[in-house]
Every structure is written in structure tokens, then in C-alpha cells.
Motif scaffolding. Sequence first.
Motif, PDB file in Angstrom:
ATOM      1  N   SER A   1       0.849  -1.192   0.000  1.00 37.21           N
ATOM      2  CA  SER A   1       0.000   0.000   0.000  1.00 37.21           C
ATOM      3  C   SER A   1       0.879   1.234   0.000  1.00 37.21           C
ATOM      4  O   SER A   1       1.985   1.224   0.564  1.00 37.21           O
ATOM      5  N   THR A   2       0.405   2.296  -0.646  1.00 37.29           N
ATOM      6  CA  THR A   2       1.189   3.525  -0.721  1.00 37.29           C
ATOM      7  C   THR A   2       0.464   4.676  -0.023  1.00 37.29           C
ATOM      8  O   THR A   2      -0.764   4.758  -0.037  1.00 37.29           O
ATOM      9  N   LEU A   3       1.253   5.534   0.592  1.00 36.47           N
ATOM     10  CA  LEU A   3       0.766   6.767   1.200  1.00 36.47           C
ATOM     11  C   LEU A   3       1.423   7.913   0.438  1.00 36.47           C
ATOM     12  O   LEU A   3       2.630   8.127   0.545  1.00 36.47           O
ATOM     13  N   THR A   4       0.645   8.619  -0.364  1.00 36.82           N
ATOM     14  CA  THR A   4       1.180   9.707  -1.179  1.00 36.82           C
ATOM     15  C   THR A   4       0.848  11.042  -0.508  1.00 36.82           C
ATOM     16  O   THR A   4      -0.319  11.387  -0.334  1.00 36.82           O
ATOM     17  N   VAL A   5       1.895  11.776  -0.157  1.00 34.80           N
ATOM     18  CA  VAL A   5       1.749  13.010   0.617  1.00 34.80           C
ATOM     19  C   VAL A   5       1.814  14.222  -0.308  1.00 34.80           C
ATOM     20  O   VAL A   5       2.665  14.293  -1.208  1.00 34.80           O
TER      21      VAL A   5
ATOM     22  N   ASN B   1       7.821  16.049   0.768  1.00 36.08           N
ATOM     23  CA  ASN B   1       8.857  15.023   0.886  1.00 36.08           C
ATOM     24  C   ASN B   1       9.339  14.881   2.328  1.00 36.08           C
ATOM     25  O   ASN B   1       9.649  13.777   2.790  1.00 36.08           O
ATOM     26  N   THR B   2       9.402  16.009   3.036  1.00 36.68           N
ATOM     27  CA  THR B   2       9.826  15.991   4.439  1.00 36.68           C
ATOM     28  C   THR B   2       8.829  15.232   5.292  1.00 36.68           C
ATOM     29  O   THR B   2       9.193  14.427   6.155  1.00 36.68           O
ATOM     30  N   VAL B   3       7.557  15.477   5.061  1.00 38.75           N
ATOM     31  CA  VAL B   3       6.511  14.790   5.827  1.00 38.75           C
ATOM     32  C   VAL B   3       6.501  13.299   5.489  1.00 38.75           C
ATOM     33  O   VAL B   3       6.349  12.456   6.381  1.00 38.75           O
ATOM     34  N   ALA B   4       6.682  12.965   4.226  1.00 39.65           N
ATOM     35  CA  ALA B   4       6.727  11.553   3.836  1.00 39.65           C
ATOM     36  C   ALA B   4       7.885  10.843   4.530  1.00 39.65           C
ATOM     37  O   ALA B   4       7.728   9.713   5.015  1.00 39.65           O
ATOM     38  N   ALA B   5       9.037  11.489   4.597  1.00 39.50           N
ATOM     39  CA  ALA B   5      10.192  10.896   5.279  1.00 39.50           C
ATOM     40  C   ALA B   5       9.916  10.715   6.763  1.00 39.50           C
ATOM     41  O   ALA B   5      10.333   9.717   7.376  1.00 39.50           O
ATOM     42  N   ALA B   6       9.194  11.673   7.358  1.00 36.86           N
ATOM     43  CA  ALA B   6       8.852  11.565   8.773  1.00 36.86           C
ATOM     44  C   ALA B   6       7.877  10.418   9.022  1.00 36.86           C
ATOM     45  O   ALA B   6       7.967   9.713  10.042  1.00 36.86           O
ATOM     46  N   ILE B   7       6.945  10.211   8.103  1.00 32.74           N
ATOM     47  CA  ILE B   7       6.014   9.079   8.222  1.00 32.74           C
ATOM     48  C   ILE B   7       6.784   7.761   8.163  1.00 32.74           C
ATOM     49  O   ILE B   7       6.570   6.845   8.962  1.00 32.74           O
TER      50      ILE B   7
ATOM     51  N   ALA C   1       8.309  -0.255   5.856  1.00 34.73           N
ATOM     52  CA  ALA C   1       8.122   0.967   5.073  1.00 34.73           C
ATOM     53  C   ALA C   1       9.382   1.368   4.330  1.00 34.73           C
ATOM     54  O   ALA C   1      10.507   1.114   4.771  1.00 34.73           O
ATOM     55  N   SER C   2       9.174   2.019   3.203  1.00 32.37           N
ATOM     56  CA  SER C   2      10.247   2.664   2.449  1.00 32.37           C
ATOM     57  C   SER C   2       9.678   3.953   1.882  1.00 32.37           C
ATOM     58  O   SER C   2       8.458   4.116   1.799  1.00 32.37           O
ATOM     59  N   VAL C   3      10.553   4.886   1.508  1.00 32.72           N
ATOM     60  CA  VAL C   3      10.070   6.171   1.008  1.00 32.72           C
ATOM     61  C   VAL C   3      10.874   6.592  -0.216  1.00 32.72           C
ATOM     62  O   VAL C   3      12.086   6.368  -0.300  1.00 32.72           O
ATOM     63  N   ALA C   4      10.171   7.165  -1.192  1.00 30.69           N
ATOM     64  CA  ALA C   4      10.799   7.745  -2.375  1.00 30.69           C
ATOM     65  C   ALA C   4      10.073   9.050  -2.654  1.00 30.69           C
ATOM     66  O   ALA C   4       8.867   9.046  -2.944  1.00 30.69           O
TER      67      ALA C   4
ATOM     68  N   VAL D   1       6.265   9.620  -1.585  1.00 30.74           N
ATOM     69  CA  VAL D   1       5.470   8.390  -1.537  1.00 30.74           C
ATOM     70  C   VAL D   1       6.096   7.401  -0.547  1.00 30.74           C
ATOM     71  O   VAL D   1       7.268   7.025  -0.686  1.00 30.74           O
ATOM     72  N   VAL D   2       5.296   6.997   0.436  1.00 29.61           N
ATOM     73  CA  VAL D   2       5.718   5.965   1.383  1.00 29.61           C
ATOM     74  C   VAL D   2       5.083   4.651   0.962  1.00 29.61           C
ATOM     75  O   VAL D   2       3.859   4.570   0.794  1.00 29.61           O
ATOM     76  N   SER D   3       5.892   3.623   0.774  1.00 34.93           N
ATOM     77  CA  SER D   3       5.388   2.304   0.400  1.00 34.93           C
ATOM     78  C   SER D   3       5.441   1.384   1.611  1.00 34.93           C
ATOM     79  O   SER D   3       6.476   1.283   2.276  1.00 34.93           O
ATOM     80  N   CYS D   4       4.321   0.729   1.883  1.00 38.95           N
ATOM     81  CA  CYS D   4       4.212  -0.187   3.024  1.00 38.95           C
ATOM     82  C   CYS D   4       4.002  -1.598   2.493  1.00 38.95           C
ATOM     83  O   CYS D   4       2.949  -1.892   1.915  1.00 38.95           O
ATOM     84  N   THR D   5       5.000  -2.447   2.681  1.00 35.85           N
ATOM     85  CA  THR D   5       4.979  -3.802   2.136  1.00 35.85           C
ATOM     86  C   THR D   5       4.739  -4.806   3.252  1.00 35.85           C
ATOM     87  O   THR D   5       5.396  -4.746   4.299  1.00 35.85           O
TER      88      THR D   5
END
Length: 224
Positions: free
Chosen positions: A108-112, A142-148, A163-166, A169-173
Motif C-alpha cells: 500500500s502507498t501513502l502519497t503526501v 517530501n519531508t513529511v513523507a520521510a517523517a512518516i 516501510a520505504s520512502v521515495a 510516496v511511502v510504500s508499506c509492504t
Amino acid sequence: MTINTGIPTNLRAPRTFHSFLYVTGNRSLVPTDKRVALIGIKSTAGTIAVESPTEVTDTAETDTLAGIGSELALMARAAFAQCAAEGSSPRLFLVGLTAPGAGTAAISTLTVTGPATESGTLILRVAGRPISVGVTSGDAQNTVAAAIEAALDAAVAILPVTASVAANVVSCTAVHKGANGNDVQFRIEKGVAGISVAIAQSVAGAGTTDLTNALDALAGQKYD
């Protein structure tokens, strides 16, 4: 003798605190004569022999045997939490299953989007667990995504995902393959002005496990 209270040393306000440490001072949960078996998928990092009942006594042991964040490890954590709440514990046995070899791990992805226009705390729930993320006015997406992603990493022991971040976008595997990963729910519980988070499943989990051999392994012993 050092007394560990768990209270921060910089907390100066006078008040009364209560700290319950079940496993210190030769104290422990009251054992009962019941036996409980937990059957679930272990991660590839788990060292437990599959389809073989193994007795466990704490969450650190289960994380090693079943693998941090695996279905089986989280089941054991829930069981130990209930035991602590009741003040007594049955004998707990883990029966590990391998993840579907030809399966797929759910993602699942969390797009900030941003930036933040105020400071506050972003609260999201992942599989029912609250995750708090501090946000400062002016923070870019991008800062908020990295914090998540950092907050999810800090809670890895209680989450069924990594979790990983690019960029934003935070990807939750899911920790392991299988259709069970599709049941992991993501929800924004409290937002911060200027920040929005779009949640989507980018990869569906696939694959199932067979419980037959695990159940057969319980034969010969009484489980409650």
C-alpha cells in the motif's frame, strides 16, 4: 541497587507514578495449567521450525523465532498482552507456517501532498496501531513523507508491514507474502493543515497457506 522506574529524569512536576514490572524481582505472571497453540505465517527471518509446536515465554523470543512483524509474531504479542492484563498466563506454543512460495506481498502507498501550513501532529492508523508524526509549518511533502516512514520504522515490532520512502510516496509492504496482507487497514485519524495523504493499494497480496500439517502436529498433546 538501581531502581528502574521508567520515568524520564527531566520530568520535574510533582505527582504520583505507578510502575508495574512483571519480570523483575523474581516476579512473573501466574502460570495456569492450560496450553494454547498459535498457528500463523512466520517471516523468512524467523528461525522456528515450521509445523512444529515450540513453547515461548516472551515477545523477544517470539520475534526471533517467528520474525518481527510476521503474522505469528503479532499473534504472540497479542496473547502476551492479554496475559499481562489478566495477570496469568497459559503455556503458549507457536506453530509456524511458511508464506506461499508463489504468492505476492501486498503493498500500500501513502502519497503526501503539501506543504504544511501549520504545525501539528499527523496521526494515522496502520492495522489498528496509532502512528504519530510531528509536522512543522512549512514542511514540504517530501519531508513529511520521510517523517512518516521514520515513524513506521520506529514501530516495526508491532506492525505487519515494513516501510520505504521515495520522494513524497511511502510504500508499506507486508512482512510476508499472502492474501492476508490485503486485510491490513490504513487510515488517517488526524490531519495537519496543508497536508493531505492519499492511501491506495498498489499491489494486491496473493497466495494461501495450508493448515493441515500444522494441525496434525498438535496431535498427541492437549491444547485448550
